[in-house]
Design a protein around this motif. Structure first.
Motif, short mmCIF file in Angstrom:
data_model
loop_
_atom_site.label_atom_id
_atom_site.label_comp_id
_atom_site.label_asym_id
_atom_site.label_seq_id
_atom_site.Cartn_x
_atom_site.Cartn_y
_atom_site.Cartn_z
N ASN A 1 1.47 2.33 2.06
CA ASN A 1 2.10 1.96 0.61
C ASN A 1 1.76 0.41 0.19
O ASN A 1 1.42 0.44 -0.82
N GLN A 2 1.22 -0.22 1.07
CA GLN A 2 0.90 -1.68 0.98
C GLN A 2 -0.51 -1.63 0.05
O GLN A 2 -0.82 -2.61 -0.25
N LEU A 3 -1.37 -0.47 0.39
CA LEU A 3 -2.70 -0.51 -0.32
C LEU A 3 -2.48 -0.78 -1.91
O LEU A 3 -3.59 -1.11 -2.47
N ASN A 4 -1.25 -0.34 -2.45
CA ASN A 4 -1.11 -0.54 -3.82
C ASN A 4 -1.14 -2.05 -4.24
O ASN A 4 -1.09 -2.45 -5.45
N ASN A 5 -1.04 -2.99 -3.19
CA ASN A 5 -0.87 -4.19 -3.50
C ASN A 5 -2.52 -4.89 -3.32
O ASN A 5 -2.49 -6.11 -3.79
N LEU A 6 -3.27 -4.15 -3.25
CA LEU A 6 -4.60 -4.46 -3.18
C LEU A 6 -5.40 -4.21 -4.39
O LEU A 6 -5.02 -3.53 -5.18
N ASN A 7 -6.32 -5.28 -4.86
CA ASN A 7 -6.79 -4.99 -6.34
C ASN A 7 -8.19 -4.24 -6.06
O ASN A 7 -8.76 -4.01 -7.23
N ALA B 1 -8.38 -1.48 -4.02
CA ALA B 1 -8.42 -0.10 -3.43
C ALA B 1 -6.95 0.48 -3.72
O ALA B 1 -6.00 -0.41 -3.71
N ASN B 2 -6.62 1.80 -3.38
CA ASN B 2 -5.24 2.15 -3.52
C ASN B 2 -5.09 3.63 -2.74
O ASN B 2 -6.10 3.99 -2.29
N LYS B 3 -3.80 4.14 -2.54
CA LYS B 3 -3.45 5.15 -1.75
C LYS B 3 -3.66 6.44 -2.43
O LYS B 3 -3.30 6.50 -3.60
N LEU B 4 -4.66 7.38 -2.08
CA LEU B 4 -4.76 8.69 -2.79
C LEU B 4 -3.58 9.47 -2.74
O LEU B 4 -3.21 10.26 -3.54
N LYS B 5 -3.12 9.53 -1.39
CA LYS B 5 -2.13 10.51 -1.14
C LYS B 5 -1.57 10.03 0.23
O LYS B 5 -2.30 9.13 1.02
N SER B 6 -0.33 10.62 0.83
CA SER B 6 0.13 10.22 1.96
C SER B 6 -0.94 10.57 3.16
O SER B 6 -1.58 11.67 3.22
N PRO B 7 -0.66 9.81 4.40
CA PRO B 7 -1.58 10.20 5.29
C PRO B 7 -1.11 11.41 6.28
O PRO B 7 -0.22 11.94 6.08
N GLU B 8 -2.22 11.85 6.68
CA GLU B 8 -1.98 13.24 7.61
C GLU B 8 -2.31 12.89 8.97
O GLU B 8 -3.00 12.16 9.33
N VAL B 9 -1.77 13.99 9.77
CA VAL B 9 -2.08 13.84 11.44
C VAL B 9 -2.48 15.06 12.04
O VAL B 9 -1.98 16.11 11.50
N LEU B 10 -3.50 14.92 12.78
CA LEU B 10 -4.02 16.15 13.45
C LEU B 10 -3.72 15.97 15.04
O LEU B 10 -4.21 15.16 15.53
N PHE B 11 -2.78 17.03 15.48
CA PHE B 11 -2.29 16.64 16.82
C PHE B 11 -3.08 17.92 17.80
O PHE B 11 -3.33 19.01 17.21
N THR B 12 -3.87 17.41 18.75
CA THR B 12 -4.42 18.33 19.84
C THR B 12 -3.71 18.06 21.09
O THR B 12 -2.69 17.20 21.07
N GLN B 13 -3.96 18.89 22.18
CA GLN B 13 -3.38 18.60 23.40
C GLN B 13 -3.34 17.02 23.95
O GLN B 13 -2.46 16.67 24.53
N ASP B 14 -4.72 16.51 23.84
CA ASP B 14 -4.89 15.32 24.39
C ASP B 14 -5.19 14.05 23.43
O ASP B 14 -5.00 13.07 23.91
N SER B 15 -4.98 14.34 22.20
CA SER B 15 -5.38 13.28 21.22
C SER B 15 -4.39 13.51 20.05
O SER B 15 -4.12 14.57 19.82
N THR B 16 -4.54 12.40 19.30
CA THR B 16 -3.62 12.34 17.90
C THR B 16 -4.73 11.46 16.91
O THR B 16 -5.24 10.46 17.02
N THR B 17 -5.23 12.16 15.96
CA THR B 17 -6.02 11.81 14.99
C THR B 17 -5.41 11.65 13.58
O THR B 17 -4.64 12.57 12.98
N SER C 1 3.14 -9.87 -6.24
CA SER C 1 3.31 -8.48 -6.33
C SER C 1 2.69 -8.02 -7.51
O SER C 1 2.72 -8.44 -8.52
N LEU C 2 2.05 -6.74 -7.19
CA LEU C 2 1.27 -6.22 -8.06
C LEU C 2 2.04 -5.09 -8.74
O LEU C 2 2.68 -4.22 -8.46
N ASN C 3 1.40 -4.69 -10.05
CA ASN C 3 2.03 -3.53 -10.67
C ASN C 3 0.85 -2.48 -10.79
O ASN C 3 -0.29 -2.68 -11.86
N SER C 4 0.25 -1.89 -9.68
CA SER C 4 -0.80 -1.09 -9.49
C SER C 4 -0.73 0.06 -10.68
O SER C 4 -2.04 0.35 -10.87
N ASN C 5 -0.13 0.47 -11.09
CA ASN C 5 0.07 1.65 -12.35
C ASN C 5 0.16 1.18 -13.47
O ASN C 5 -0.10 1.97 -14.38
N ASN C 6 0.07 -0.20 -13.85
CA ASN C 6 0.11 -0.78 -15.22
C ASN C 6 -1.12 -1.62 -15.37
O ASN C 6 -1.35 -2.64 -14.88
#
Length: 560
Positions: A215-221, A223-239, A386-391
């Motif tokens: 969510n802190q990405l929205n305080n950068l001038n 870059a911003n966040k497109l959508k929430s992060p996602e996770v891929l779990f396999t037996q031996d790794s987490t991506t 503190s930025l207003n990323s949507n304004n």
């Protein structure tokens, strides 16, 4: 035909009537019946399946309240429109004692949910069992076990207390972030990932914490966040997949001001140009070039560069060169270097050195208040942003910047110990979607036993107190307050009032004055950028209003 319509109506109304089935639930005593009625269960249902689901729901609700010995009797059909059932509640238990293993649950977690606990058990009110177990599950997940399950078993009743054992079911191996893949803006600076977001490989996997950090990405001038992060779990790794968008961050800003010269009664023009290049090399760097020429024959040139996270460390550097020329009176060159540390997305501290060299261009007999000097200050700074990323109209909501410095000034005659202090802060107070109030203060102090005119602060104009000529006021101490009431006519148009006040001191001329500035403004977000038009009039406290002192400022800020 009438007979056919009669049959259809009979079937329709008969079907509608048959859908209304009533349910009556009662207890063994009148008190139990009142307790059941207090749940406000649904009494009318379309069919028997809904009735059975309602009974199960009421049963679970009462069990959560502590009626764990509850026993439902058989559902009875009284007639086609009424079903009844008796629930025997028996005794209500208010507390559950949960025995646990300290290996998985530490004392600092248990004390958040229970007032009575030891290293082997903790007590919970029945009404809080579900929420408390969910909280414990989230806390265990933060330690690298995202698939943890909690189970209560071995229930026993000991007088007025119910006891149970808490079993923690999870994998033996902790989950860590093995891979990080960025989608959208693949060249997002890796140093920002590590030091700004504080997300890196081989750290314990904690999805809630990762979501908060992104969510802190929205305080950068840039870059911003497109959508929430996602996770891929396999037996031996987490991506971990991060979805980031690069946004236009270069901007060009300029204004044109004009007013009437009090001596010649002719229109004079002034203005400035500012070019800010941000993240063009995908390192989060910035380069700002600023030039201003005003109606008092003053010229300012400034170049500033910022390089964050040098050599993959949390330390960044700011370098600034500023050259100021006052007609044929003097020139001043200022150089500064600061090392900064970004505490988090909004807070930054820095320390640095500030060196100034000023040259007198006049014959020494013309103005004894101007002299050649060199000064060096060691500074300490803190900044909150503190930025207003949507304004797009008001991209920055709040700012607080404070700087203090100690140093000395050298001349051909003597050395002078000096100190300086600056404070800038502003905030937008939103009353509703259309109405807001802007409040800003800008303050500076130079403390010395003696002063030169060419070392004093210069203020006045569109970026300080409006209604006055740019940099027309010299002071060793000043304080400015800017206020605006803003009304948004639409998402890209607003109008605002202007009311500014200032106080300044000039120890060279023994001047202490109060200033006022007031007027109106207009802002329009166009395809070319943000266009601003300000009309303001300034006056000294004891002077009268003079229409010829009014200033009109036009500016355009565009991003690319």
């Amino acid at each position: 035909m009438r007979f056919l319509l009669l049959i259809i109506c009979t079937l329709v109304f008969g079907s509608a009537y048959s859908q209304n089935i009533n349910l009556k639930i009662f207890g063994k005593t009148d008190l139990e019946t009142k307790i059941i009625d207090s749940t406000n269960y649904t009494k009318t249902h379309p069919n028997t399946l809904f009735i059975k689901n309602e009974i199960e729901t009421i049963t679970r609700t009462l069990e959560k309240k502590g009626y764990i010995e509850l026993k439902p009797n058989k559902l009875k059909k009284i007639n086609d429109s009424l079903f009844t059932i008796q629930l025997s509640l028996y005794k209500r238990y208010k507390q559950l004692r949960v025995y646990y293993e300290e290996l998985y649950l530490k004392e600092d977690i248990i004390n958040k949910i229970s007032k009575n606990y030891t290293r082997s058990y903790f007590d919970l009110p029945f009404l809080e069992i579900e929420n408390s177990l969910n909280y414990l599950n989230r806390e265990i997940a933060k330690t690298g076990f995202p698939f943890t399950k909690l189970k209560l078993s071995n229930f026993t009743i000991n007088k007025d207390l119910v006891e149970a054992k808490l079993t923690v079911i999870n994998s033996r191996k902790k989950r860590v972030v093995n891979n990080i893949i960025i989608k959208g803006y693949e060249k997002f600076p890796k140093t920002y990932l590590k030091h700004y977001l504080k997300i890196k490989q081989n750290q314990l996997f904690n999805l809630a914490e990762i979501q908060t950090k992104t969510n802190q990405l929205n305080n950068l001038n840039f870059a911003n966040k497109l959508k929430s992060p996602e996770v891929l779990f396999t037996q031996d790794s987490t991506t971990l997949y991060l979805y980031i968008d690069k946004i236009p961050s270069n901007n060009f800003d300029g204004f044109l001001g004009f007013g009437t010269n009090e001596e010649t009664n002719k229109i004079q023009f002034d203005g400035y140009l500012s070019l800010n290049l941000v993240n063009n090399l995908n390192f989060g760097e910035s380069l700002n070039i600023f030039y201003k020429s005003d109606e008092n024959d003053q010229q300012t040139f400034e170049i500033n560069t910022k390089a964050p996270y040098l050599f993959n460390t949390p330390i960044g550097i700011d370098l600034t060169l500023r050259i100021f020329k006052k007609d044929s009176s003097f020139t001043t060159a200022n150089q500064s270097a600061k090392l900064n540390y970004q505490i988090n997305a909004k807070h930054k501290i820095s320390t640095g050195i500030n060196s100034t060299t000023s040259s007198n261009l006049l014959n020494t007999t013309q103005n004894t208040n101007i002299d050649d000097y060199e000064s060096t200050f060691y500074t300490l700074n803190y900044e909150y942003l503190s930025l207003n990323s949507n304004n797009l109209l008001f991209p920055i909501k709040s700012k607080f910047y404070i700087e203090g410095g100690l140093g000395n000034r050298k001349t051909n005659i003597n050395n002078q110990q000096q100190s300086q202090f600056t404070l800038e802060a502003f905030n937008i107070f939103y009353l509703n979607n259309r109405n807001s109030f802007f409040l800003k203060t800008n303050n500076a102090l130079l403390s010395s036993n003696a002063y030169f005119e060419n070392e004093l602060y210069q203020f006045g104009g569109i970026n300080s107190i409006r209604g006055f000529e740019e940099n027309s006021i010299y002071a060793n101490l000043f304080s400015v307050i800017n206020t605006e009431y803003r009304y948004q006519l639409s998402s890209n148009i607003y109008i605002n009032t202007i009311f500014d006040a200032a106080y300044f001191e000039n120890n060279i001329t023994s001047t202490k004055e109060k200033l006022l500035g007031y007027g109106l403004g207009l802002g329009i977000l166009t395809k070319s950028g943000l266009f601003k038009l300000n009309y303001a009039n300034g006056k000294f406290e004891d002077s009268n209003f003079n229409f010829s002192n009014s200033k009109i400022h036009i500016s355009l800020k565009t991003s690319f």
